[in-house]
Motif scaffolding. Structure first.
Motif, PDB file in Angstrom:
ATOM      1  N   TYR A 256      35.673   6.233  -9.373  1.00 38.68           N
ATOM      2  CA  TYR A 256      35.681   5.099  -8.877  1.00 38.68           C
ATOM      3  C   TYR A 256      36.990   4.847  -8.402  1.00 38.68           C
ATOM      4  O   TYR A 256      37.394   3.902  -7.493  1.00 38.68           O
ATOM      5  N   GLU A 257      38.208   5.435  -8.777  1.00 39.77           N
ATOM      6  CA  GLU A 257      39.263   5.072  -8.196  1.00 39.77           C
ATOM      7  C   GLU A 257      39.592   5.331  -6.885  1.00 39.77           C
ATOM      8  O   GLU A 257      40.492   4.864  -6.111  1.00 39.77           O
TER       9      GLU A 257
ATOM     10  N   HIS B 187      30.274  -7.351   2.256  1.00 39.72           N
ATOM     11  CA  HIS B 187      31.396  -8.197   2.019  1.00 39.72           C
ATOM     12  C   HIS B 187      32.321  -8.307   3.034  1.00 39.72           C
ATOM     13  O   HIS B 187      33.517  -8.837   3.027  1.00 39.72           O
TER      14      HIS B 187
ATOM     15  N   ASP C 267      26.629   6.077  -6.851  1.00 36.33           N
ATOM     16  CA  ASP C 267      26.433   4.501  -7.694  1.00 36.33           C
ATOM     17  C   ASP C 267      25.201   4.656  -8.566  1.00 36.33           C
ATOM     18  O   ASP C 267      25.318   4.409  -9.862  1.00 36.33           O
TER      19      ASP C 267
ATOM     20  N   LYS D 128      14.050   2.068  -3.895  1.00 36.87           N
ATOM     21  CA  LYS D 128      13.580   1.307  -4.873  1.00 36.87           C
ATOM     22  C   LYS D 128      11.967   1.415  -4.809  1.00 36.87           C
ATOM     23  O   LYS D 128      11.454   1.794  -6.119  1.00 36.87           O
TER      24      LYS D 128
ATOM     25  N   LEU E 126      38.575  -6.880  -6.515  1.00 41.35           N
ATOM     26  CA  LEU E 126      39.421  -5.869  -5.547  1.00 41.35           C
ATOM     27  C   LEU E 126      40.099  -6.873  -4.526  1.00 41.35           C
ATOM     28  O   LEU E 126      39.150  -7.696  -4.040  1.00 41.35           O
TER      29      LEU E 126
ATOM     30  N   TYR F 183      17.083  -6.304  -0.951  1.00 41.73           N
ATOM     31  CA  TYR F 183      15.748  -6.063  -1.398  1.00 41.73           C
ATOM     32  C   TYR F 183      14.815  -7.568  -0.813  1.00 41.73           C
ATOM     33  O   TYR F 183      13.792  -7.331  -1.625  1.00 41.73           O
TER      34      TYR F 183
ATOM     35  N   GLU G 154      26.788   0.009   3.909  1.00 43.61           N
ATOM     36  CA  GLU G 154      26.085  -0.056   2.485  1.00 43.61           C
ATOM     37  C   GLU G 154      25.906  -1.611   2.503  1.00 43.61           C
ATOM     38  O   GLU G 154      26.828  -2.550   2.426  1.00 43.61           O
TER      39      GLU G 154
ATOM     40  N   GLN H 268      45.998  -4.406 -10.759  1.00 43.78           N
ATOM     41  CA  GLN H 268      46.923  -3.703 -11.374  1.00 43.78           C
ATOM     42  C   GLN H 268      48.100  -3.057 -10.551  1.00 43.78           C
ATOM     43  O   GLN H 268      47.663  -3.135  -9.210  1.00 43.78           O
TER      44      GLN H 268
ATOM     45  N   TYR I  27      37.782   4.377  -4.737  1.00 47.10           N
ATOM     46  CA  TYR I  27      37.315   3.036  -3.821  1.00 47.10           C
ATOM     47  C   TYR I  27      38.356   2.086  -4.126  1.00 47.10           C
ATOM     48  O   TYR I  27      37.865   0.870  -4.095  1.00 47.10           O
TER      49      TYR I  27
ATOM     50  N   HIS J 133      38.688  -4.018   1.076  1.00 48.23           N
ATOM     51  CA  HIS J 133      39.493  -4.330   0.119  1.00 48.23           C
ATOM     52  C   HIS J 133      40.725  -3.225   0.017  1.00 48.23           C
ATOM     53  O   HIS J 133      40.458  -2.151   0.347  1.00 48.23           O
TER      54      HIS J 133
ATOM     55  N   ILE K 168      23.218  -3.725   0.485  1.00 49.49           N
ATOM     56  CA  ILE K 168      22.099  -3.782  -0.650  1.00 49.49           C
ATOM     57  C   ILE K 168      21.284  -5.047  -0.744  1.00 49.49           C
ATOM     58  O   ILE K 168      21.696  -6.169  -0.897  1.00 49.49           O
TER      59      ILE K 168
HETATM   60  C1  AAO Z   1      36.259  -0.882 -10.832  1.00 48.41           C
HETATM   61  C2  AAO Z   1      35.986  -1.428 -12.222  1.00 48.41           C
HETATM   62  C3  AAO Z   1      35.604  -2.981 -12.474  1.00 48.41           C
HETATM   63  C4  AAO Z   1      36.935  -3.502 -11.852  1.00 48.41           C
HETATM   64  C5  AAO Z   1      37.321  -3.031 -10.652  1.00 48.41           C
HETATM   65  C6  AAO Z   1      38.636  -3.595 -10.062  1.00 48.41           C
HETATM   66  O1  AAO Z   1      34.812  -0.765 -12.637  1.00 48.41           O
HETATM   67  O2  AAO Z   1      35.425  -3.364 -13.911  1.00 48.41           O
HETATM   68  O3  AAO Z   1      36.930  -4.832 -11.950  1.00 48.41           O
HETATM   69  O4  AAO Z   1      37.496  -1.659 -10.596  1.00 48.41           O
HETATM   70  O5  AAO Z   1      39.904  -3.224 -10.922  1.00 48.41           O
HETATM   71  C7  AAO Z   1      33.163   1.328  -7.283  1.00 48.41           C
HETATM   72  C8  AAO Z   1      32.797   1.181  -8.703  1.00 48.41           C
HETATM   73  C9  AAO Z   1      33.186  -0.075  -9.277  1.00 48.41           C
HETATM   74  C10 AAO Z   1      34.781  -0.050  -9.323  1.00 48.41           C
HETATM   75  C11 AAO Z   1      35.071   0.025  -7.670  1.00 48.41           C
HETATM   76  C12 AAO Z   1      36.973   0.166  -7.786  1.00 48.41           C
HETATM   77  O6  AAO Z   1      31.200   1.067  -8.712  1.00 48.41           O
HETATM   78  O7  AAO Z   1      32.919  -0.257 -10.882  1.00 48.41           O
HETATM   79  O8  AAO Z   1      35.368  -1.155  -9.884  1.00 48.41           O
HETATM   80  O9  AAO Z   1      34.649   1.423  -7.336  1.00 48.41           O
HETATM   81  O10 AAO Z   1      37.258   1.209  -8.322  1.00 48.41           O
HETATM   82  C13 AAO Z   1      28.130  -4.430  -5.182  1.00 48.41           C
HETATM   83  C14 AAO Z   1      28.612  -4.482  -3.853  1.00 48.41           C
HETATM   84  C15 AAO Z   1      28.598  -2.997  -3.452  1.00 48.41           C
HETATM   85  C16 AAO Z   1      29.121  -1.992  -4.275  1.00 48.41           C
HETATM   86  C17 AAO Z   1      28.562  -2.153  -5.520  1.00 48.41           C
HETATM   87  C18 AAO Z   1      29.044  -1.272  -6.892  1.00 48.41           C
HETATM   88  O11 AAO Z   1      27.649  -5.285  -2.945  1.00 48.41           O
HETATM   89  O12 AAO Z   1      29.138  -2.897  -2.149  1.00 48.41           O
HETATM   90  O13 AAO Z   1      28.569  -3.534  -6.092  1.00 48.41           O
HETATM   91  N1  AAO Z   1      29.066  -0.453  -3.870  1.00 48.41           N
HETATM   92  C19 AAO Z   1      30.382  -0.021  -3.224  1.00 48.41           C
HETATM   93  C20 AAO Z   1      30.472   1.387  -3.654  1.00 48.41           C
HETATM   94  C21 AAO Z   1      30.974   1.409  -5.102  1.00 48.41           C
HETATM   95  C22 AAO Z   1      32.336   0.880  -5.167  1.00 48.41           C
HETATM   96  C23 AAO Z   1      32.355  -0.341  -4.144  1.00 48.41           C
HETATM   97  C24 AAO Z   1      31.431  -0.648  -3.451  1.00 48.41           C
HETATM   98  C25 AAO Z   1      33.880  -0.984  -4.327  1.00 48.41           C
HETATM   99  O14 AAO Z   1      29.396   2.357  -3.296  1.00 48.41           O
HETATM  100  O15 AAO Z   1      31.045   2.745  -5.437  1.00 48.41           O
HETATM  101  O16 AAO Z   1      32.591   0.377  -6.444  1.00 48.41           O
HETATM  102  O17 AAO Z   1      34.654  -0.138  -3.283  1.00 48.41           O
HETATM  103  C26 AAO Z   1      23.927  -6.880  -6.938  1.00 48.41           C
HETATM  104  C27 AAO Z   1      24.562  -7.270  -5.588  1.00 48.41           C
HETATM  105  C28 AAO Z   1      25.141  -6.211  -4.838  1.00 48.41           C
HETATM  106  C29 AAO Z   1      25.975  -5.438  -5.974  1.00 48.41           C
HETATM  107  C30 AAO Z   1      25.057  -4.940  -7.086  1.00 48.41           C
HETATM  108  C31 AAO Z   1      25.925  -4.037  -8.070  1.00 48.41           C
HETATM  109  O18 AAO Z   1      22.468  -6.083  -6.543  1.00 48.41           O
HETATM  110  O19 AAO Z   1      23.517  -8.006  -4.919  1.00 48.41           O
HETATM  111  O20 AAO Z   1      25.808  -6.680  -3.967  1.00 48.41           O
HETATM  112  O21 AAO Z   1      26.510  -4.295  -5.301  1.00 48.41           O
HETATM  113  O22 AAO Z   1      24.648  -5.975  -7.634  1.00 48.41           O
HETATM  114  O23 AAO Z   1      26.887  -5.049  -8.974  1.00 48.41           O
HETATM  115  C32 AAO Z   1      18.706  -6.678  -8.312  1.00 48.41           C
HETATM  116  C33 AAO Z   1      19.413  -7.797  -7.485  1.00 48.41           C
HETATM  117  C34 AAO Z   1      20.361  -7.248  -6.459  1.00 48.41           C
HETATM  118  C35 AAO Z   1      21.361  -6.666  -7.225  1.00 48.41           C
HETATM  119  C36 AAO Z   1      20.855  -5.154  -7.998  1.00 48.41           C
HETATM  120  C37 AAO Z   1      21.729  -4.313  -8.564  1.00 48.41           C
HETATM  121  O24 AAO Z   1      17.769  -5.885  -7.749  1.00 48.41           O
HETATM  122  O25 AAO Z   1      18.271  -8.143  -6.577  1.00 48.41           O
HETATM  123  O26 AAO Z   1      21.103  -8.114  -5.766  1.00 48.41           O
HETATM  124  O27 AAO Z   1      19.842  -5.715  -8.668  1.00 48.41           O
HETATM  125  O28 AAO Z   1      22.144  -4.843  -9.752  1.00 48.41           O
END
Ligand code: AAO
Length: 497
Positions: free
Chosen positions: A57-58, A197, A294, A256, A161, A233, A229, A104, A60, A99, A231
Motif C-alpha cells: 500500500y506504499e 473522495h 483490496d 458483492k 492521507l 452498495y 473507484e 510520516q 498509494y 492525496h 464503493i
Molecule cells: C495505510 C495504512 C493506514 C494509515 C495510512 C496512512 O493502512 O492505517 O492510516 O496508510 O498512513 C491503501 C490501503 C490503506 C493504506 C493506503 C495508503 O488500503 O490501508 O493506508 O493504501 O498507503 C475506502 C476508500 C477507498 C479505498 C479503501 C481502501 O473509499 O477509496 O478505503 N480504496 C483505495 C485503494 C486502496 C488505497 C486507497 C484508496 C488510498 O484501492 O488500496 O488504500 O489511496 C466503507 C467506505 C468505503 C471505504 C471502505 C473500506 O465501505 O464506504 O469508502 O473505502 O469502507 O474502508 C459495507 C459498507 C461500505 C463499506 C464496506 C467495506 O458494505 O456499506 O460503506 O462495507 O468495509
C-alpha cells in the motif's frame, strides 16, 4: 471517457499488480496479445513513500509525479507502453490524485524527501497551502468519520492521507501535467483511485484539459478511458452515479452480488436477469471484477466473503460467470503469493508487498511450460479456466444471452447467441443425483463436436479434456458432476473438432 479503446473484439483487462514494466512488456508479447486480453492495469507508477517492510500500500502514498517505482523508471515504462500497444494490449495506469502520504516523513522512490506532518513535498512541489485544512474540513482531527457525508468524504483525510485541495488551480495543473505526460507516452487511460473522495467538478475540470490519446497508437480525437473507484452498495452513501458522466465506475454491487450467489447465499437461478434489474448501473457505465488488490486482503468488503486466489475453484467459477455474462468491462485480478494468516477475521499479513530478492528488488515473472508462473506469482490471468473464458468472451462478442436454463436452484446454463455455451453447477443440497448437473440442453450451437475449454484445450484437432456432441437441433447432453475439479463447462465455436 468510457471507451477503453480495445483493439478488435478484445474486452478484458487484467491487473498485473506490482509487476515490473519489463515483465509486463514480455507478457504483452508472449501471452496477453496472443490470448486476446484487451489491456493491463498497472499499479501506481509515480514516486511514492518508501515504508518499513515495503507494504504494497506504499504505492498509494504519492511523493511526486515522477515515473519511478520498484516496477521501473520512466524509460522502462515507455518501453512497456510501446511493446504492449504493438501487441494489441492497452495500458491503464492507477492514478492517486486525492492525496499524498500519511503523517510520516521520509524518502520517496525517486529520492525526494517528503514530510507528511509539515505537508512538504518538494518533488512536486506541494506545500501546506495545497492541502485541505480546518477551513474546508469540518472534523476536529481532519479525518473522515462519516463516509456518507460529501464534505467530510471529500475535504477531510482518508485514513490519515494528506488531502489535496483540488479546488486550487495550482494543484489541478500539476495533476493535469502528470496525466498528459502519461497520455503522451501512449497509455489508453486511468483507474481513478478514491474518486468518491474527490469532487466530481474538480475531476471534470482536470479531465477537460487532457490531451487526446497519442495518435501513434490511437485514432484521432480519442479521449482517455477513465474508471472510478466508487464503493457504493445503495443507501445514503455517495452514489456512484455522481461519477458516470466522468467515465465508468467500478460497480462494487457486481462483485458483492456475484460473490454472494457463488457462496450459495442466494440461488444461481436468480442470475437470469442480472444487471440493471438488480439495481446495477447500466452496462456501459460499469467496470466489474470478482477480486481486486483490496478485496483479496479484505481492505474493502469482508474477508471470508470476498473470493480470492486461496479459493481457486470458487474464484474460477465466479470469474467464468463474469466473463460469460454480457455486462460491463471485466477486470481479472492477477496477484502474487503472500502468507495469508487469519486472526479474528483479519489477515495479519494483509500488508505484505510483492516478492523481492534480498536487496528489495521485485522478482521477475518466469512462466513455466505449463503456462503457470514461478510460485511467487499467482498469475490467475494465466489459469486455463480463466484465459479460455477470456477467449469465450471474445468469441461471444455482442451476442445476446439465449437458451437460459436452470434447475430452479443452483444449476444454470445459457448460450451467447449461437457462438458459445456455458453450464455452471453449484448445487449443494440433495442426493448425488440431484447434485450432478446431467441434462439434455439446448446449446444454441451448430451441430458438431466441441471441446470443453475448461477441462482442456483443443490440440491437434483433439480435445484434451471433456467434449460434447451437439445434434442438428442444437441439443446436447451436458454433464457437470458436483464434485468435479471445476464447477462449470464451456464450449464455443472456436473449439470445435
Ligand atoms: C495505510 C495504512 C493506514 C494509515 C495510512 C496512512 O493502512 O492505517 O492510516 O496508510 O498512513 C491503501 C490501503 C490503506 C493504506 C493506503 C495508503 O488500503 O490501508 O493506508 O493504501 O498507503 C475506502 C476508500 C477507498 C479505498 C479503501 C481502501 O473509499 O477509496 O478505503 N480504496 C483505495 C485503494 C486502496 C488505497 C486507497 C484508496 C488510498 O484501492 O488500496 O488504500 O489511496 C466503507 C467506505 C468505503 C471505504 C471502505 C473500506 O465501505 O464506504 O469508502 O473505502 O469502507 O474502508 C459495507 C459498507 C461500505 C463499506 C464496506 C467495506 O458494505 O456499506 O460503506 O462495507 O468495509
Amino acid at each position: 471517457f468510457s471507451n477503453p479503446h480495445f483493439i478488435g473484439n478484445r474486452s478484458v483487462i487484467t491487473h498485473l499488480m506490482e509487476w515490473k514494466y519489463d515483465d509486463i512488456g514480455d507478457e504483452c508479447e508472449r501471452f496477453l496479445g496472443p490470448y486476446g486480453y484487451g489491456g493491463v492495469q498497472v499499479s501506481p507508477v509515480n514516486e511514492h513513500a518508501i515504508m518499513d517492510g515495503r507494504p504494497w500500500y506504499e504505492r498509494y502514498q504519492p511523493v511526486s509525479y515522477d515515473i519511478h517505482t520498484r516496477s521501473g523508471d520512466e524509460q522502462q515504462f515507455r518501453r512497456m507502453v510501446q511493446r504492449c500497444n504493438k501487441a494489441g494490449v492497452r495500458i491503464y495506469v492507477d492514478i492517486v490524485l486525492n492525496h499524498m502520504t500519511g503523517g510520516q516523513s521520509g524518502l520517496g522512490t525517486n529520492g525526494h524527501h517528503y514530510d507528511g506532518v509539515a505537508m512538504q513535498y518538494p518533488g512536486v512541489p506541494f506545500g501546506p497551502n495545497d492541502f485541505h485544512g480546518h477551513e474546508t474540513c469540518p472534523t476536529n482531527d481532519l479525518e473522515i468519520h462519516n463516509y456518507s457525508n460529501r464534505i467530510e468524504a471529500r475535504n477531510c483525510r482518508l485514513v490519515g492521507l494528506r488531502d489535496l485541495k483540488q479546488q486550487s488551480e495550482y494543484v489541478k495543473q500539476k495533476q493535469v501535467d502528470f496525466l498528459n505526460h502519461l497520455i503522451d507516452i501512449g497509455v489508453a487511460g486511468f483507474r481513478s483511485d478514491a474518486s468518491t473522495h474527490q469532487w466530481p467538478d474538480d475531476l471534470r475540470s482536470i479531465y477537460s484539459r487532457l490531451h487526446n490519446l497519442n495518435n501513434e497508437f490511437f485514432t484521432e480525437n480519442s479521449h482517455p478511458f477513465i474508471y472510478h473507484e466508487t464503493i457504493y452498495y445503495g443507501g445514503n452513501g455517495i452514489n456512484s452515479n455522481e461519477y458516470t458522466s466522468l467515465g465508468r465506475i467500478i460497480e462494487f454491487r457486481f462483485y458483492k452480488e456475484i460473490t454472494n450467489v457463488f457462496r450459495n447465499n442466494n440461488q444461481l437461478r436468480w442470475l437470469r436477469n442480472f444487471g440493471t434489474e438488480w439495481g446495477l448501473v447500466p452496462s456501459g457505465d460499469a467496470l466489474v471484477m470478482i477480486d481486486s488488490h483490496d478485496l483479496r486482503v479484505g481492505h474493502t468488503g469482508q474477508l471470508g466473503f470476498n473470493i480470492n486466489c486461496f479459493e481457486a475453484r470458487l474464484l474460477k467459477a465466479a470469474t467464468a460467470f463474469m466473463l460469460a455474462w454480457n455486462y460491463g468491462i471485466p477486470r481479472v485480478m492477477s496477484s502474487y503469493f503472500w502468507d495469508q494468516i487469519i486472526r479474528d477475521g483479519k489477515d495479519v499479513n494483509d500488508w505484505v508487498g510483492p516478492p523481492t530478492d534480498q536487496h528489495g528488488n521485485i522478482l521477475s515473472v518466469h512462466p513455466n511450460p505449463d503456462m503457470t508462473c514461478n510460485h511467487e506469482w499467482i498469475c490467475e490471468h494465466r489459469w486455463r479456466e480463466i484465459y479460455n473464458m477470456v477467449k469465450f468472451k471474445l468469441i461471444a462478442g455482442q451476442e445476446p444471452v439465449n437458451n437460459w436454463w436452470d434447475n430452479g436452484d443452483n444449476q444454470i446454463a445459457f448460450s451467447r447467441g449461437n457462438r458459445a455455451f456455458i453450464a455452471i453447477n453449484l448445487q449443494k443440497n440433495g442426493n448425488d443425483h440431484d447434485k450432478n448437473l446431467q441434462k439434455r440442453l439446448q446449446t444454441g450451437l451448430p451441430p458438431g463436436i466441441y471441446c470443453d475449454i475448461i477441462s482442456g484445450n483443443l490440440i491437434n484437432n483433439r480435445c484434451m479434456g471433456k467434449s460434447i456432441q451437439v445434434d442438428k437441433n442444437g441439443l446436447s447432453d451436458i454433464y457437470v458432476g458436483y464434485d468435479e475439479f471445476d464447477a462449470f463447462v464451456a464450449y464455443h465455436i472456436g473449439a470445435r473438432v
